[in-house]
Design an enzyme around this catalytic site. Structure first.
Site, PDB file in Angstrom:
ATOM      1  N   ARG A  55      -2.989   9.280  -9.821  1.00 31.01           N
ATOM      2  CA  ARG A  55      -4.145   9.496 -10.698  1.00 31.01           C
ATOM      3  C   ARG A  55      -5.451   9.757  -9.949  1.00 31.01           C
ATOM      4  O   ARG A  55      -6.445  10.119 -10.559  1.00 31.01           O
ATOM      5  CB  ARG A  55      -4.306   8.294 -11.655  1.00 31.01           C
ATOM      6  CG  ARG A  55      -3.338   8.371 -12.817  1.00 31.01           C
ATOM      7  CD  ARG A  55      -3.445   7.166 -13.717  1.00 31.01           C
ATOM      8  NE  ARG A  55      -2.730   6.029 -13.155  1.00 31.01           N
ATOM      9  CZ  ARG A  55      -2.867   4.773 -13.591  1.00 31.01           C
ATOM     10  NH1 ARG A  55      -3.721   4.503 -14.570  1.00 31.01           N
ATOM     11  NH2 ARG A  55      -2.168   3.796 -13.046  1.00 31.01           N
ATOM     12  N   ALA A 105       0.830  -1.205   0.000  1.00 35.51           N
ATOM     13  CA  ALA A 105       0.000   0.000   0.000  1.00 35.51           C
ATOM     14  C   ALA A 105       0.861   1.250   0.000  1.00 35.51           C
ATOM     15  O   ALA A 105       0.500   2.276   0.560  1.00 35.51           O
ATOM     16  CB  ALA A 105      -0.910  -0.009   1.227  1.00 35.51           C
ATOM     17  N   ASN A 123     -50.312  12.323  23.316  1.00 35.70           N
ATOM     18  CA  ASN A 123     -50.483  12.997  22.042  1.00 35.70           C
ATOM     19  C   ASN A 123     -49.784  14.353  22.112  1.00 35.70           C
ATOM     20  O   ASN A 123     -50.122  15.183  22.945  1.00 35.70           O
ATOM     21  CB  ASN A 123     -51.982  13.188  21.761  1.00 35.70           C
ATOM     22  CG  ASN A 123     -52.203  13.584  20.316  1.00 35.70           C
ATOM     23  OD1 ASN A 123     -51.632  14.557  19.837  1.00 35.70           O
ATOM     24  ND2 ASN A 123     -53.007  12.807  19.614  1.00 35.70           N
ATOM     25  N   ARG A 178     -52.603  31.461  28.821  1.00 41.49           N
ATOM     26  CA  ARG A 178     -53.158  32.049  27.607  1.00 41.49           C
ATOM     27  C   ARG A 178     -53.735  33.404  27.980  1.00 41.49           C
ATOM     28  O   ARG A 178     -54.484  33.501  28.953  1.00 41.49           O
ATOM     29  CB  ARG A 178     -54.264  31.130  27.076  1.00 41.49           C
ATOM     30  CG  ARG A 178     -54.643  31.373  25.653  1.00 41.49           C
ATOM     31  CD  ARG A 178     -55.766  30.447  25.247  1.00 41.49           C
ATOM     32  NE  ARG A 178     -55.350  29.091  24.968  1.00 41.49           N
ATOM     33  CZ  ARG A 178     -56.194  28.063  24.815  1.00 41.49           C
ATOM     34  NH1 ARG A 178     -57.491  28.243  24.934  1.00 41.49           N
ATOM     35  NH2 ARG A 178     -55.747  26.862  24.558  1.00 41.49           N
ATOM     36  N   LYS A 192      -4.376   7.168  -1.604  1.00 42.79           N
ATOM     37  CA  LYS A 192      -5.337   6.386  -2.388  1.00 42.79           C
ATOM     38  C   LYS A 192      -6.068   5.341  -1.555  1.00 42.79           C
ATOM     39  O   LYS A 192      -7.287   5.209  -1.653  1.00 42.79           O
ATOM     40  CB  LYS A 192      -4.617   5.710  -3.558  1.00 42.79           C
ATOM     41  CG  LYS A 192      -5.530   4.782  -4.343  1.00 42.79           C
ATOM     42  CD  LYS A 192      -5.014   4.453  -5.709  1.00 42.79           C
ATOM     43  CE  LYS A 192      -3.848   3.509  -5.705  1.00 42.79           C
ATOM     44  NZ  LYS A 192      -3.508   3.054  -7.071  1.00 42.79           N
ATOM     45  N   GLN A 215       7.874   1.904   3.535  1.00 43.05           N
ATOM     46  CA  GLN A 215       8.773   1.789   2.386  1.00 43.05           C
ATOM     47  C   GLN A 215       9.041   3.234   1.951  1.00 43.05           C
ATOM     48  O   GLN A 215       8.186   3.868   1.342  1.00 43.05           O
ATOM     49  CB  GLN A 215       8.095   0.997   1.252  1.00 43.05           C
ATOM     50  CG  GLN A 215       9.021   0.720   0.082  1.00 43.05           C
ATOM     51  CD  GLN A 215       8.275   0.211  -1.145  1.00 43.05           C
ATOM     52  OE1 GLN A 215       7.070   0.425  -1.301  1.00 43.05           O
ATOM     53  NE2 GLN A 215       9.008  -0.438  -2.037  1.00 43.05           N
ATOM     54  N   GLY A 260       2.121   2.820  -2.770  1.00 46.48           N
ATOM     55  CA  GLY A 260       2.032   3.639  -3.985  1.00 46.48           C
ATOM     56  C   GLY A 260       1.387   4.995  -3.721  1.00 46.48           C
ATOM     57  O   GLY A 260       0.603   5.156  -2.794  1.00 46.48           O
ATOM     58  N   TYR A 298     -32.941  24.013  25.783  1.00 48.41           N
ATOM     59  CA  TYR A 298     -31.631  24.655  25.869  1.00 48.41           C
ATOM     60  C   TYR A 298     -31.814  26.086  26.339  1.00 48.41           C
ATOM     61  O   TYR A 298     -32.574  26.856  25.747  1.00 48.41           O
ATOM     62  CB  TYR A 298     -31.005  24.625  24.468  1.00 48.41           C
ATOM     63  CG  TYR A 298     -29.597  25.152  24.372  1.00 48.41           C
ATOM     64  CD1 TYR A 298     -28.609  24.689  25.229  1.00 48.41           C
ATOM     65  CD2 TYR A 298     -29.257  26.089  23.394  1.00 48.41           C
ATOM     66  CE1 TYR A 298     -27.310  25.172  25.122  1.00 48.41           C
ATOM     67  CE2 TYR A 298     -27.969  26.562  23.279  1.00 48.41           C
ATOM     68  CZ  TYR A 298     -26.987  26.101  24.149  1.00 48.41           C
ATOM     69  OH  TYR A 298     -25.706  26.556  24.037  1.00 48.41           O
TER      70      TYR A 298
HETATM   71  C1  UD1 Z   1       1.917  -5.221 -10.962  1.00 44.50           C
HETATM   72  C2  UD1 Z   1       2.628  -6.465 -11.430  1.00 44.50           C
HETATM   73  C3  UD1 Z   1       2.010  -6.926 -12.751  1.00 44.50           C
HETATM   74  C4  UD1 Z   1       0.530  -7.163 -12.579  1.00 44.50           C
HETATM   75  C5  UD1 Z   1      -0.141  -5.930 -12.004  1.00 44.50           C
HETATM   76  C6  UD1 Z   1      -1.562  -6.234 -11.632  1.00 44.50           C
HETATM   77  C7  UD1 Z   1       4.920  -6.229 -10.669  1.00 44.50           C
HETATM   78  C8  UD1 Z   1       6.300  -5.894 -11.047  1.00 44.50           C
HETATM   79  N1  UD1 Z   1       4.025  -6.164 -11.633  1.00 44.50           N
HETATM   80  O1  UD1 Z   1       2.170  -4.224 -11.939  1.00 44.50           O
HETATM   81  O2  UD1 Z   1       2.633  -8.123 -13.186  1.00 44.50           O
HETATM   82  O3  UD1 Z   1      -0.059  -7.508 -13.805  1.00 44.50           O
HETATM   83  O4  UD1 Z   1       0.522  -5.500 -10.796  1.00 44.50           O
HETATM   84  O5  UD1 Z   1      -2.191  -5.050 -11.258  1.00 44.50           O
HETATM   85  O6  UD1 Z   1       4.653  -6.556  -9.514  1.00 44.50           O
HETATM   86  N2  UD1 Z   1       3.674  -0.855  -4.581  1.00 44.50           N
HETATM   87  C9  UD1 Z   1       4.332  -0.591  -3.408  1.00 44.50           C
HETATM   88  N3  UD1 Z   1       5.647  -0.249  -3.450  1.00 44.50           N
HETATM   89  C10 UD1 Z   1       6.330  -0.167  -4.598  1.00 44.50           C
HETATM   90  C11 UD1 Z   1       5.657  -0.436  -5.810  1.00 44.50           C
HETATM   91  C12 UD1 Z   1       4.326  -0.781  -5.759  1.00 44.50           C
HETATM   92  O7  UD1 Z   1       3.731  -0.648  -2.328  1.00 44.50           O
HETATM   93  O8  UD1 Z   1       7.523   0.154  -4.550  1.00 44.50           O
HETATM   94  C13 UD1 Z   1       2.264  -1.214  -4.555  1.00 44.50           C
HETATM   95  C14 UD1 Z   1       1.404  -0.172  -5.235  1.00 44.50           C
HETATM   96  O9  UD1 Z   1       0.898   0.737  -4.292  1.00 44.50           O
HETATM   97  C15 UD1 Z   1       0.305  -1.000  -5.840  1.00 44.50           C
HETATM   98  C16 UD1 Z   1       0.941  -2.352  -6.097  1.00 44.50           C
HETATM   99  O10 UD1 Z   1       2.093  -2.403  -5.288  1.00 44.50           O
HETATM  100  O11 UD1 Z   1      -0.735  -1.207  -4.918  1.00 44.50           O
HETATM  101  C17 UD1 Z   1       1.235  -2.612  -7.539  1.00 44.50           C
HETATM  102  O12 UD1 Z   1       2.184  -1.694  -7.967  1.00 44.50           O
HETATM  103  P1  UD1 Z   1       2.187  -1.101  -9.428  1.00 44.50           P
HETATM  104  O13 UD1 Z   1       3.378  -0.267  -9.593  1.00 44.50           O
HETATM  105  O14 UD1 Z   1       0.874  -0.509  -9.720  1.00 44.50           O
HETATM  106  O15 UD1 Z   1       2.375  -2.428 -10.275  1.00 44.50           O
HETATM  107  P2  UD1 Z   1       1.886  -2.655 -11.739  1.00 44.50           P
HETATM  108  O16 UD1 Z   1       2.776  -1.922 -12.660  1.00 44.50           O
HETATM  109  O17 UD1 Z   1       0.442  -2.426 -11.844  1.00 44.50           O
END
Ligand code: UD1
Ligand code: CA
Length: 453
Positions: free
Chosen positions: A15, A9, A375, A438, A22, A73, A11, A385
């Protein structure tokens, strides 16, 4: 078997174009990550570790109720790097299941199937067949159908892009082997990321048979990247919830016009008209009916009670055989006994109303204890209040409050008392007697209406 669940989680979710991380955006009234943690919990016997990054403090605070460990991370160097951050917290676990904070609809049953299919081996993948696999990693198999590796869309050749079987990202692996495989991956690819998916080729080279299974619905594996996808997932989930309710014996005037943002427990033969929103935990007794355009939040509606159109009921309980609305508002801490009637433009707050009592028109009742068979006439106001403190109004059984009465709290109306219309009652009104305040009515015989000069 001890199962460690790693939830990615970290990322940014660019978007979404939002200040809110997110995974805190809501689906059916719960943060996306909350759905995933509920699913992890439903699998049972798990230790859960969430890998967070962007907006981490807020994410942790919002989901503080969940029993999980958190690792940050700091730099998002890829999905493989993310899982590596969690592994030190997974010592003692036998297997690792990887879930995603932005893929909220994954079902416990689908994950169970994946784990069952992979029970005899060290790696299992959830894959799916997509008509349009654009953007996803592709699953490369040999002539005998054995999984060899995954190739990311951005790294794939023309021929590999033709593959329709995609990697959903969901993965189960032996923990010790995952440790080993992740220590061997690198970031020599187009995105300069440590790909979790590179463990697939390593496993295959190590001679590990790679099990695969598929989700029941494709929606389960759809990630949410923007608000369009969020809305689509919301509709899908609402539809499923509505169908489950109908199968349980609830009539919905239109399953597309009910929104349950929480949990609705409905007994049989409940009927719900259009544009009803349910929030938190709501119980509806057998045969209860909810009219159009109602908001019900954390409340309990008794058997056979009718809630007519345009009512708002929150943190309250209504007995059976009651009738509420149209246009009634029950604010928190209202307890209505059986067969109570509350009518239009009535607001009730923090009050109890006894069996069979009626508050039918244009009234405010706050901080009151009303007995049975009372009633309350149109336009009655409890003046609870004084500008600084709230005070109690007590109305005994079978009292009759005339229209347009102001009850200036603290005040007691005795059982069976009658209050004349238009009174301002500041002192106790004795039981069984008529009380009114009244000004006497006067008529001027010789009076003439002024006329224009
Ligand atoms: C990833 C998969 C891909 C798959 C797709 C499905 C890899 C390399 N690729 O690609 O094969 O088809 O998911 O949706 O795994 N995240 C982190 N830390 C990071 C990178 C990502 O927590 O350093 C989390 C993101 O928040 C996200 C998830 O991992 O929830 C997937 O990351 P994202 O970069 O979207 O992977 P995709 O390119 O979609
Ligand atoms: Ca993605």
């Amino acid at each position: 078997m001890k199962l460690g669940v790693v939830v990615l989680a970290a990322g940014k979710g660019k978007r979404m174009r939002s200040r809110l991380p997110k995974v805190l955006h809501q689906l059916a009234g719960r943060p996306l990550l909350g759905h995933v943690l509920d699913t992890a919990r439903a699998i049972g016997n798990t230790r859960v570790c969430v890998v967070y990054g962007h907006g981490g403090e807020l994410v942790r605070r919002t989901l503080a109720d969940y029993d999980c460990t958190w690792v940050e991370q700091v730099q998002q160097l890829g999905t493989g790097h993310a899982v590596m951050q969690a592994l030190p917290r997974m010592q003692g676990m036998d297997r690792i299941l990887v879930l995603y904070g932005d893929v909220p609809l994954i079902q416990p049953g689908t994950l169970q199937t994946l784990m069952d299919e992979a029970a005899h081996t060290d790696l299992g993948l959830l894959t799916a067949m997509l008509g349009d696999p654009t953007g996803y990693g592709r699953i490369v198999r040999d002539g005998g159908g054995r999984v060899l590796r995954n190739v990311e869309h951005k790294d794939a050749t023309e021929a590999e892009l033709e593959i329709e079987e995609i990697n959903t990202g969901f993965m189960i692996a032996d923990r010790a082997r995952m440790d080993d495989w992740l220590s061997r991956i690198d970031n020599r690819n187009t995105q300069r990321e440590y790909y979790l998916t590179d463990v697939i080729a390593l496993a295959s080279r190590d001679g590990v048979e790679i099990a695969t299974s598929q989700p029941q619905f494709l929606e389960e594996v759809c990630g949410i990247n923007d608000r369009v996808q969020l809305a689509a997932q919301e509709r899908f989930l609402q539809r499923r919830q509505a169908e489950a309710l109908m199968r349980d014996g609830v009539t919905l005037a239109d399953p597309a016009r009910l929104d349950v943002r929480g949990r609705l427990y409905a007994e049989s033969d409940v009927s719900i008209d259009v544009n009803v929103v349910i929030e938190g935990e709501v119980h509806l007794g057998e045969g209860a009916s909810i009219g159009p355009n109602c908001l019900l939040r954390e409340c309990d509606i008794g058997r056979g009670t009718q809630v007519l159109a345009n009512c708002i009921i929150e943190h309250s309980s209504v007995g059976s055989g009651a009738r509420i609305g149209p246009f009634s508002r029950l604010r928190p801490e209202v307890i209505l006994a059986d067969h109570v009637h509350v009518g239009n433009f009535v607001e009730i707050k923090k009050s109890q109303v006894g069996e069979g009592s009626k508050v039918n028109h244009l009234t405010y009742v706050g901080d009151a204890r009303i007995g049975r068979g009372v009633n309350v006439g149109a336009g009655t106001i409890t003046c609870d209040y004084d500008g600084a403190n709230k005070h109690l109004t007590v109305i005994g059984d079978d009292a009759f409050i005339g229209s347009n009465t102001s009850l200036v709290a603290p005040v007691d109306i005795g059982a069976g008392a009658t209050i004349g219309a238009g009174s301002v009652v500041c002192r106790e009104a004795p039981a069984g007697k008529l009380t009114l305040t009244r000004a006497e009515q006067v008529t001027f015989d010789g009076w003439r209406r002024p006329s224009k000069k």
